[in-house]
Design an enzyme around this catalytic site. Structure first.
Site, PDB file in Angstrom:
ATOM      1  N   GLY A  95       0.792  -1.231   0.000  1.00 43.44           N
ATOM      2  CA  GLY A  95       0.000   0.000   0.000  1.00 43.44           C
ATOM      3  C   GLY A  95       0.824   1.279   0.000  1.00 43.44           C
ATOM      4  O   GLY A  95       0.525   2.219  -0.730  1.00 43.44           O
ATOM      5  N   HIS A  96       1.885   1.309   0.816  1.00 44.28           N
ATOM      6  CA  HIS A  96       2.536   2.609   1.049  1.00 44.28           C
ATOM      7  C   HIS A  96       3.399   3.086  -0.121  1.00 44.28           C
ATOM      8  O   HIS A  96       3.907   4.206  -0.087  1.00 44.28           O
ATOM      9  CB  HIS A  96       3.320   2.604   2.372  1.00 44.28           C
ATOM     10  CG  HIS A  96       4.619   1.868   2.359  1.00 44.28           C
ATOM     11  ND1 HIS A  96       5.819   2.521   2.238  1.00 44.28           N
ATOM     12  CD2 HIS A  96       4.910   0.558   2.473  1.00 44.28           C
ATOM     13  CE1 HIS A  96       6.807   1.615   2.293  1.00 44.28           C
ATOM     14  NE2 HIS A  96       6.275   0.432   2.435  1.00 44.28           N
ATOM     15  N   CYS A 122      16.312   0.470   2.626  1.00 43.78           N
ATOM     16  CA  CYS A 122      16.674  -0.599   3.544  1.00 43.78           C
ATOM     17  C   CYS A 122      18.179  -0.763   3.659  1.00 43.78           C
ATOM     18  O   CYS A 122      18.675  -1.271   4.648  1.00 43.78           O
ATOM     19  CB  CYS A 122      16.077  -1.916   3.066  1.00 43.78           C
ATOM     20  SG  CYS A 122      14.544  -1.680   2.197  1.00 43.78           S
TER      21      CYS A 122
HETATM   22  C1  LIG Z   1       9.079  -1.484  -0.610  1.00 47.46           C
HETATM   23  C2  LIG Z   1       9.305  -2.773  -1.304  1.00 47.46           C
HETATM   24  C3  LIG Z   1       9.017  -4.001  -0.659  1.00 47.46           C
HETATM   25  C4  LIG Z   1       8.569  -4.081   0.782  1.00 47.46           C
HETATM   26  O1  LIG Z   1       7.271  -3.611   0.994  1.00 47.46           O
HETATM   27  P1  LIG Z   1       6.850  -3.188   2.493  1.00 47.46           P
HETATM   28  O2  LIG Z   1       5.382  -2.944   2.412  1.00 47.46           O
HETATM   29  O3  LIG Z   1       7.640  -1.948   2.827  1.00 47.46           O
HETATM   30  O4  LIG Z   1       7.199  -4.323   3.376  1.00 47.46           O
HETATM   31  C5  LIG Z   1       9.224  -5.168  -1.361  1.00 47.46           C
HETATM   32  N1  LIG Z   1       9.663  -5.142  -2.635  1.00 47.46           N
HETATM   33  C6  LIG Z   1       9.938  -4.005  -3.283  1.00 47.46           C
HETATM   34  C7  LIG Z   1      10.393  -4.053  -4.695  1.00 47.46           C
HETATM   35  C8  LIG Z   1       9.778  -2.778  -2.638  1.00 47.46           C
HETATM   36  O5  LIG Z   1      10.079  -1.650  -3.282  1.00 47.46           O
END
Ligand SMILES: *Cc1c(COP(=O)(O)O)cnc(C)c1O
Length: 394
Positions: free
Chosen positions: A202-203, A325
């Site tokens: 979602g975010h 990350c």
């Molecule tokens: C941000 C991201 C995730 C992780 O999603 P979250 O909702 O933050 O746990 C996984 N894969 C990719 C490619 C992302 O950009």
């Protein structure tokens, strides 16, 4: 004049006004537990069913193929671990992934290696595109799962997912794609794209943090990751996060409606890339055209990306060196290394991820500031002094 420019939309996005408005009545009124049999519960259940139906329309799939999770990371973990454990029973203990995956995928694969699975990491070319010939040679009858991301979060390269699905299915392997960055950037029609599983978050698309989704194609069975109550048709326990599910639903609908506007975002991105690559000793990372509309990732020699970030932050520009990350560690990006960028050059990369909100003035402001900060940092670098001397002698 100092501005505030948010150019880190690949890390997270602000929750949109429409999404907040869609969620508010669920907090205020429809706060029931969808599993409750009384009126308050039935009201919540109807809203949950409606959200699932509407999301199915966005992706042209069946509502029974949609499972809500807590985030993109959970969806990735579930898809990979759930498929691996299921296929193990059929004697398939081999997984193929790519060298440029998000850590949610890479670290799940690493954990499975410790549990007896064999994992192969297919390489990418200099633009970050998965090497299909190598993939063909790696996938065998022993392969349980092929997991390759739809689009990369650092360099923005969009992968040839249709071809990858074909290669996986030709050997009877399941195919999963982490589409967290692709959703909202690519029109995904799940009646045509034959992936077995697809994750989103979602975010990254203007819904809140803490809501994700996993699509699992009808007929594909994977093991559960989270055990408990009977929610999500007994596949994913835990009381449904109804306000966020409704927010996710609205965000997905808006993202789909806005797809035609991506051309405008891509034009701004191209102007940004053009401006930044005018800086001497700079290079675009990722594919020139097969890239996310909002992603500009440029490497600058003879500087540290972290120093660049700090100076841009002072100027009010939010950017990133790669993925949010990995900023805690000072390791160079595994994505750039896999693309063959040498260590010292990988350290000087800058990722700017813009959105529909980004204005032409913002783009000018970024170009101006990156140009002056890069110059300032180079003027403090002994390596740069050598470069200048060398240039003066030729
Ligand atoms: C941000 C991201 C995730 C992780 O999603 P979250 O909702 O933050 O746990 C996984 N894969 C990719 C490619 C992302 O950009």
């Amino acid at each position: 004049m100092k501005r505030f420019v948010y150019a880190d939309n690949a890390a997270t996005t602000p929750v949109s006004r429409e999404v907040i408005e869609a969620m508010t009545p669920i907090f205020e009124t429809s706060w029931g537990n969808p599993s409750s049999l009384h009126e308050k519960g039935r009201e919540a259940k109807d809203i949950l069913d409606d959200a699932r139906e509407r999301i199915a329309k966005v992706f042209n799939c069946d509502s029974s193929e949609i499972y809500f999770t807590s985030c993109g990371t959970e969806s990735d973990n579930w898809a990979i671990r759930g498929a691996a454990m299921r296929m193990k029973a059929k004697g398939k203990t081999h997984i193929v992934t790519s060298a440029i995956e998000h850590h949610a995928v890479l670290h799940t694969c690493k954990a499975l290696e410790k549990e007896g699975f064999t994992v192969d990491y297919v390489g990418v070319d200099a633009d970050g595109i998965v090497n299909l010939d190598e993939l063909r040679s790696l996938v065998t009858e022993k392969t349980a799962l092929v997991t390759v991301m739809y689009a990369n979060n650092e360099v923005g390269t969009i992968e040839p997912i249709e071809e990858i699905v074909e290669i996986a299915h030709a050997k009877g392997a399941l195919m999963f794609t982490d589409a967290v960055q692709a959703v909202g950037n690519v029109d995904i029609d799940l009646s045509k794209l034959k992936v077995d599983m697809l994750s989103l978050s979602g975010h990254k698309i203007h819904a809140p943090k803490g809501i994700g989704m996993l699509y699992i194609r009808k007929g594909v069975v994977i093991n559960n990751l989270i055990e408990g109550g009977g929610q999500e048709r007994r596949k994913r326990a835990g009381t449904e996060n109804l306000p966020y599910i409704v927010g996710l639903c609205r965000a997905l609908e808006i993202a789909k409606e806005n797809l035609p506007e991506l051309d405008e975002v891509a034009k701004k991105r191209d102007r940004l890339i053009e401006g930044l690559t005018k800086i001497p000793y700079s290079k675009l990372n990722g594919h020139r055209t097969l890239r996310l509309a909002g992603n500009a990732n440029v490497g600058f020699e003879f500087i540290e990306g972290e120093s660049l970030l700090l100076w841009l932050d002072i100027a009010g520009i939010c950017a990133s060196t790669g993925s949010a990350c990995s900023t805690a560690s000072l390791e160079p990006s595994h994505v750039l290394i896999a693309m063959g960028v040498p260590h010292e050059k990988a350290h000087g990369s800058l990722r700017l991820t813009i959105s529909r909100e980004t204005t032409d003035e913002d783009i000018d402001y970024i170009i101006e500031n990156v140009t002056s900060v890069v110059e300032k940092l180079r003027n403090m670098s002994p390596l740069w002094e050598d470069v200048v001397k060398r240039e003066q002698t030729v």
